[in-house]
Design an enzyme around this catalytic site. Sequence first.
Site, PDB file in Angstrom:
ATOM      1  N   GLY A  11       0.768  -1.246   0.000  1.00 30.09           N
ATOM      2  CA  GLY A  11       0.000   0.000   0.000  1.00 30.09           C
ATOM      3  C   GLY A  11       0.795   1.290   0.000  1.00 30.09           C
ATOM      4  N   ASN A  13       1.869   3.054  -2.636  1.00 31.59           N
ATOM      5  CA  ASN A  13       1.301   3.995  -3.619  1.00 31.59           C
ATOM      6  C   ASN A  13      -0.009   4.579  -3.088  1.00 31.59           C
ATOM      7  OD1 ASN A  13       2.801   4.260  -6.328  1.00 31.59           O
ATOM      8  ND2 ASN A  13       2.959   2.064  -5.881  1.00 31.59           N
ATOM      9  N   ARG A  67     -17.369 -12.660 -12.838  1.00 30.64           N
ATOM     10  CA  ARG A  67     -18.385 -11.605 -12.894  1.00 30.64           C
ATOM     11  C   ARG A  67     -18.923 -11.239 -11.516  1.00 30.64           C
ATOM     12  NH1 ARG A  67     -21.866  -8.487 -15.601  1.00 30.64           N
ATOM     13  NH2 ARG A  67     -20.959  -8.826 -17.644  1.00 30.64           N
ATOM     14  N   ILE A  93      -6.958  -9.578 -12.031  1.00 32.91           N
ATOM     15  CA  ILE A  93      -7.318  -9.046 -13.350  1.00 32.91           C
ATOM     16  C   ILE A  93      -8.804  -8.689 -13.328  1.00 32.91           C
ATOM     17  CG2 ILE A  93      -7.474  -9.598 -15.813  1.00 32.91           C
ATOM     18  CD1 ILE A  93      -5.092 -11.573 -15.282  1.00 32.91           C
ATOM     19  N   ASN A 108      -3.799   2.290 -13.672  1.00 35.71           N
ATOM     20  CA  ASN A 108      -2.887   1.341 -13.038  1.00 35.71           C
ATOM     21  C   ASN A 108      -1.474   1.914 -13.108  1.00 35.71           C
ATOM     22  OD1 ASN A 108      -2.001  -1.129 -11.840  1.00 35.71           O
ATOM     23  ND2 ASN A 108      -1.318  -1.821 -13.851  1.00 35.71           N
ATOM     24  N   HIS A 110       2.523   0.447 -13.234  1.00 33.21           N
ATOM     25  CA  HIS A 110       3.285  -0.785 -13.457  1.00 33.21           C
ATOM     26  C   HIS A 110       4.768  -0.448 -13.364  1.00 33.21           C
ATOM     27  CE1 HIS A 110       3.885  -4.848 -14.932  1.00 33.21           C
ATOM     28  NE2 HIS A 110       4.817  -4.369 -15.735  1.00 33.21           N
ATOM     29  N   GLU A 175       7.361   5.966  -8.671  1.00 32.49           N
ATOM     30  CA  GLU A 175       5.933   5.613  -8.755  1.00 32.49           C
ATOM     31  C   GLU A 175       5.097   6.573  -7.914  1.00 32.49           C
ATOM     32  OE1 GLU A 175       4.781   1.531  -8.171  1.00 32.49           O
ATOM     33  OE2 GLU A 175       6.736   0.802  -8.764  1.00 32.49           O
TER      34      GLU A 175
END
Length: 209
Positions: A11, A13, A67, A93, A108, A110, A175
């Site tokens: 955590g 970021n 779903r 994902i 996002n 990366h 980042e």
Amino acid sequence: MNLGVLVSGRGSNMAAIVKASADGRLSSRVAVVLSDVAEAPALALARAAGVPAEHVATASARPKLRREDSDRFVGRLRAFDVDLVVLAGFMRILGRPFFEAYPGRILNIHPSLLPDFRGLDPQRRALEAGVRVSGCTVHVVTPRVDEGPILAQASVPVLEGDTVEALSARILAEEHRVYVETIRAIERGDVSLSGGGIDGSLESSRGNA
Ligand code: GRF
């Protein structure tokens, strides 16, 4: 904007974004932090900062959210009136309901210079490939993992004798800076997000300011 931050682990970021919001560098606020991992340190970190933080239990442990599990996350994001979804070390994902609910509104970060080293362990793979420069990328999330439109990048040198830990730490510092700056640019309208998103045909454009 109301931000909804999705996390699975440490955590840092998320904490950088919460701090930027608290000290006024961002006008957005983190409305909620959600995690698929009950014991994620990020949840405790968020709560300690006074931010609502919830574990969202998933029926399946597969990387790709089914779903019903995606629906559960989207339901919580909607409950907190989230406008922009921010993935910060979220190790799942996303399923289609996310793209239906938040087309072009999911970011996002990366830890590589995309399109290089998509997927897991990018810092280790960058070292193994012998690149001299690495970094991080903020991008819009589409159903194709690590392939959405790139909004911002920051580079760092790869140094002689670097370890995965040393390179990761150098990238991580960037980042924290670049994620906050990108959200700020979206707030100001310097980066606009638009488009559908479900088929990956999303458009994003940058202003000149
Ligand atoms: C970061 O390196 C991020 O780029 C990647 O996962 C890591 C999360 O770190 N997606 P943290 O949980 O934000 O500290």
